[in-house]
Design an enzyme around this catalytic site. Structure first.
Site, short mmCIF file in Angstrom:
data_model
loop_
_atom_site.label_atom_id
_atom_site.label_comp_id
_atom_site.label_asym_id
_atom_site.label_seq_id
_atom_site.Cartn_x
_atom_site.Cartn_y
_atom_site.Cartn_z
N HIS A 23 -138.62 -28.47 28.32
CA HIS A 23 -138.19 -29.58 27.46
C HIS A 23 -137.05 -29.17 26.57
CE1 HIS A 23 -140.11 -28.29 23.76
NE2 HIS A 23 -141.21 -28.03 24.46
N HIS A 26 -136.94 -25.85 24.58
CA HIS A 26 -136.64 -24.65 25.37
C HIS A 26 -135.13 -24.55 25.61
CE1 HIS A 26 -140.86 -25.59 27.13
NE2 HIS A 26 -140.99 -24.78 26.10
N CYS A 131 -157.49 -22.08 19.72
CA CYS A 131 -156.74 -23.25 20.18
C CYS A 131 -156.06 -22.88 21.49
CB CYS A 131 -155.70 -23.68 19.15
SG CYS A 131 -154.60 -24.96 19.80
N CYS A 134 -152.22 -23.36 21.62
CA CYS A 134 -151.45 -22.25 21.03
C CYS A 134 -151.74 -20.94 21.74
CB CYS A 134 -151.79 -22.05 19.57
SG CYS A 134 -151.39 -23.41 18.50
N CYS A 148 -155.88 -28.34 14.89
CA CYS A 148 -154.63 -27.58 14.95
C CYS A 148 -153.48 -28.56 14.73
CB CYS A 148 -154.49 -26.92 16.32
SG CYS A 148 -152.80 -26.40 16.65
N HIS A 151 -151.29 -29.16 17.83
CA HIS A 151 -151.83 -29.77 19.06
C HIS A 151 -152.78 -30.93 18.81
CE1 HIS A 151 -150.22 -25.89 20.48
NE2 HIS A 151 -149.86 -26.64 21.51
N LYS A 300 -142.16 -35.27 15.47
CA LYS A 300 -142.36 -34.34 16.56
C LYS A 300 -142.36 -35.14 17.86
CE LYS A 300 -145.98 -31.39 18.12
NZ LYS A 300 -146.08 -29.98 18.23
N LYS A 303 -145.37 -37.64 24.02
CA LYS A 303 -145.40 -38.69 25.04
C LYS A 303 -145.97 -39.98 24.46
CE LYS A 303 -145.47 -36.01 29.26
NZ LYS A 303 -146.34 -34.85 29.42
N1 MSP Z 1 -145.09 -18.31 25.83
C1 MSP Z 1 -144.96 -18.33 24.43
C2 MSP Z 1 -143.87 -17.37 23.96
C3 MSP Z 1 -144.04 -15.96 24.38
S1 MSP Z 1 -142.68 -14.98 23.93
C4 MSP Z 1 -143.17 -13.41 24.14
C5 MSP Z 1 -144.59 -19.75 23.95
N2 MSP Z 1 -144.09 -20.58 24.85
S2 MSP Z 1 -143.61 -22.10 24.54
O1 MSP Z 1 -143.36 -22.69 25.82
O2 MSP Z 1 -144.54 -22.76 23.71
O3 MSP Z 1 -142.23 -21.96 23.83
C6 MSP Z 1 -142.11 -21.91 22.43
C7 MSP Z 1 -140.63 -21.80 22.09
O4 MSP Z 1 -139.90 -22.90 22.70
C8 MSP Z 1 -140.31 -21.96 20.62
O5 MSP Z 1 -140.49 -20.77 19.90
C9 MSP Z 1 -138.88 -22.38 20.67
O6 MSP Z 1 -138.05 -21.30 21.02
C10 MSP Z 1 -138.91 -23.36 21.83
N3 MSP Z 1 -139.32 -24.69 21.38
C11 MSP Z 1 -140.37 -25.41 21.85
N4 MSP Z 1 -140.40 -26.61 21.22
C12 MSP Z 1 -139.39 -26.70 20.35
C13 MSP Z 1 -138.83 -27.74 19.57
N5 MSP Z 1 -139.37 -28.95 19.48
N6 MSP Z 1 -137.68 -27.47 18.93
C14 MSP Z 1 -137.03 -26.29 19.07
N7 MSP Z 1 -137.51 -25.31 19.80
C15 MSP Z 1 -138.80 -25.38 20.27
O7 MSP Z 1 -144.75 -20.01 22.78
#
Ligand code: MSP
Length: 471
Positions: A23, A26, A131, A134, A148, A151, A300, A303
């Site tokens: 998304h 990322h 959770c 998380c 949480c 979530h 935030k 969906k």
């Molecule tokens: N798998 C773990 C990270 C392990 S690293 C050793 C994880 N994954 S995650 O898919 O949840 O990704 C989290 C990261 O995605 C956030 O820290 C950020 O970099 C990015 N983002 C996810 N949602 C976001 C927003 N809404 N806005 C900006 N970045 C965010 O946690």
């Protein structure tokens, strides 16, 4: 300047969970990393940019079940989605580490064995509220109305036999390293947040394994347990460099110069990750930079609210460089950033179709008949912003230059000069052309395709429309 000016630049993004398609959040972190990698590369540094996927754990196992696939088949599909998106976004990562990769798994096992042999890991029991969203245990004060906040679900109470990583032994050392910026956490308020957390309580030992979760890496010393997601995931920052788990033989890129992450995973990155490294006697990363979250219309994305902005939707509407520009100029890197498709459409038309697009077509068309040699490169000076990771600030500097150039042309009206004052016409166009070269050069890390297109338009004297106006 806080990023060490060494000859190398090793930058990482978090490895995202392979439970769903990528998304916009990322994409945000990853594009920022790509811009920084390209910038440091342009400064002559040896750059390595590591990205990847976190593919183990209960959450992913469940997602695979729901999709009616085996976990491996499922994560292979998701990995292809991520890799495909990075390509479409012009992201040039040097590797794509997947935690199901066999070398990675072998290295994780070897690290676990070392930690166990050293006594840093021991068998115990953990009782807590877990959770799954998380993949973390939560304390009472992290919950809002028993749920949480990230979530919206109540965590499960779990009491399990597990292996734990000792945290108390490293707490003092870690606190000192953060205080002295040897392990530097930016922006400063996040450093303070972590310091007050570390100074306010004795760290609890951390559960590093789970029983009955088959989709994970087995502990080499107890086949009934698999690693709890984070230990597996953190080690990607080293295994992504081809490291085999031997603490005495580290890759030349280590320590990481800059690790980017969202605020959601700061706590674990500032405690569990350095704890593993300290136990192993490995240098800590030099810098963690924490950015805020992308909100959609002040909320935030979800969906249920129907306010999800997807990377595909942005790509389709704004193109690769348009998407890169709009994401990074939407707000300060480090703070929460609010976006709406409407506002981005307006900004696209104002800054890209009008501002930059206009400048390119004017300079190229009016300059058709004059020759200006390639100037000495003298791009817009935004080195300081880049060192401080003020990405929108650096873009602002480029756009100030674009506006100035447009203004200069509007004031001097070269289309009139062409008929009345050939010498002044030449001077005005030469200056504008040189400025446009410099603008293109400055855009390169942010908008690599556009930078190339501008340069080739200046050479061929053919202006294609870079950013057609959109509705
Ligand atoms: N798998 C773990 C990270 C392990 S690293 C050793 C994880 N994954 S995650 O898919 O949840 O990704 C989290 C990261 O995605 C956030 O820290 C950020 O970099 C990015 N983002 C996810 N949602 C976001 C927003 N809404 N806005 C900006 N970045 C965010 O946690």
């Amino acid at each position: 300047m806080y990023i060490n000016m060494s000859e190398k630049f090793y930058i990482t993004t978090p490895i995202y969970y392979a439970n769903a398609k990528p998304h916009i959040g990322h994409a945000y972190t990853t594009i920022a990393a790509d811009v920084l990698a390209r910038f440091h590369d342009s400064q002559g540094k040896e750059v390595f940019f590591s990205a990847g996927l976190d593919e183990h754990g209960a959450k992913i196992q469940k997602a695979a079940e729901n999709a009616g696939k085996s976990p491996q088949e499922f994560v292979d599909g998701i990995a292809a989605e991520f890799v495909g998106l990075w390509e479409k976004l012009g992201v040039r990562n040097d590797n794509f580490i997947r935690t199901t990769n066999s070398e990675h798994k072998q290295a994780v096992k070897s690290v676990l064995q070392t930690l166990y042999d050293k006594g840093a890991i021991y068998k115990g029991e953990y009782e807590g509220m877990y959770c799954v969203g998380c993949e973390q245990f939560k304390s009472e004060n992290e919950l809002v109305d028993g749920k949480c906040p990230d979530h919206g679900a109540a965590p499960e109470t779990m009491k399990e036999e597990c292996y734990l990583l000792k945290m108390t032994e490293i707490q003092k050392e870690l606190t000192e390293r953060i205080k002295s910026d040897e392990f530097c956490i930016k922006p400063g308020r996040y450093k303070n947040e972590i310091l007050s957390f570390l100074e306010g309580q004795k760290l609890e030992d951390v559960s590093i394994s789970r029983k009955n979760i088959s989709w994970g890496i087995e502990l080499p010393f107890d086949g009934e347990h698999t690693t709890y997601v984070w230990v597996d995931a953190f080690l990607n920052y080293l295994t992504g460099l081809g490291w085999d788990g031997n603490a005495g033989k580290l890759p030349k890129e280590w320590p990481a110069d800059l690790q980017l992450l969202g605020k959601d995973i700061l706590r674990v990155h500032a405690t569990i990750w350095p704890a593993i490294l300290l136990h192993l006697g490995i240098k800590l990363p030099k810098n963690l930079f924490v950015h805020g979250h992308i909100l959609s219309g002040g909320k935030k994305m979800s969906k249920t609210l129907g306010n999800v902005i997807s990377p595909d939707e942005m790509l389709e509407k704004f193109g690769t460089d348009g998407t890169r520009y709009l994401l990074l100029s939407a707000g300060t890197f480090g703070e929460d950033v609010d976006m709406t498709m409407e506002r981005m459409t307006e900004k696209y038309n104002a800054d890209l179709a009008n501002g930059l697009g206009n400048l390119v077509s004017r300079v190229v068309k009016l300059g058709e008949n004059i020759e200006v040699g390639m100037p000495e490169k003298n791009p817009v000076a935004y080195g300081e912003e880049m060192e401080k990771l003020e990405l929108s600030g650096a873009l602002k500097k480029i756009w100030d230059m674009i506006d100035e150039s447009n203004k200069f042309i509007a004031e001097n009206k070269p289309w009139e000069l062409a008929k009345s004052d050939a010498e002044k016409f030449n001077r005005v166009m030469a200056k504008s052309t040189i400025e446009l070269y410099n603008i293109a050069e400055s855009l390169r890390p942010f908008m690599p395709e556009t930078a190339e297109k501008i340069k080739s338009a200046l050479k061929t004297k053919k202006a294609e429309i870079l950013f057609p106006r959109i509705k």
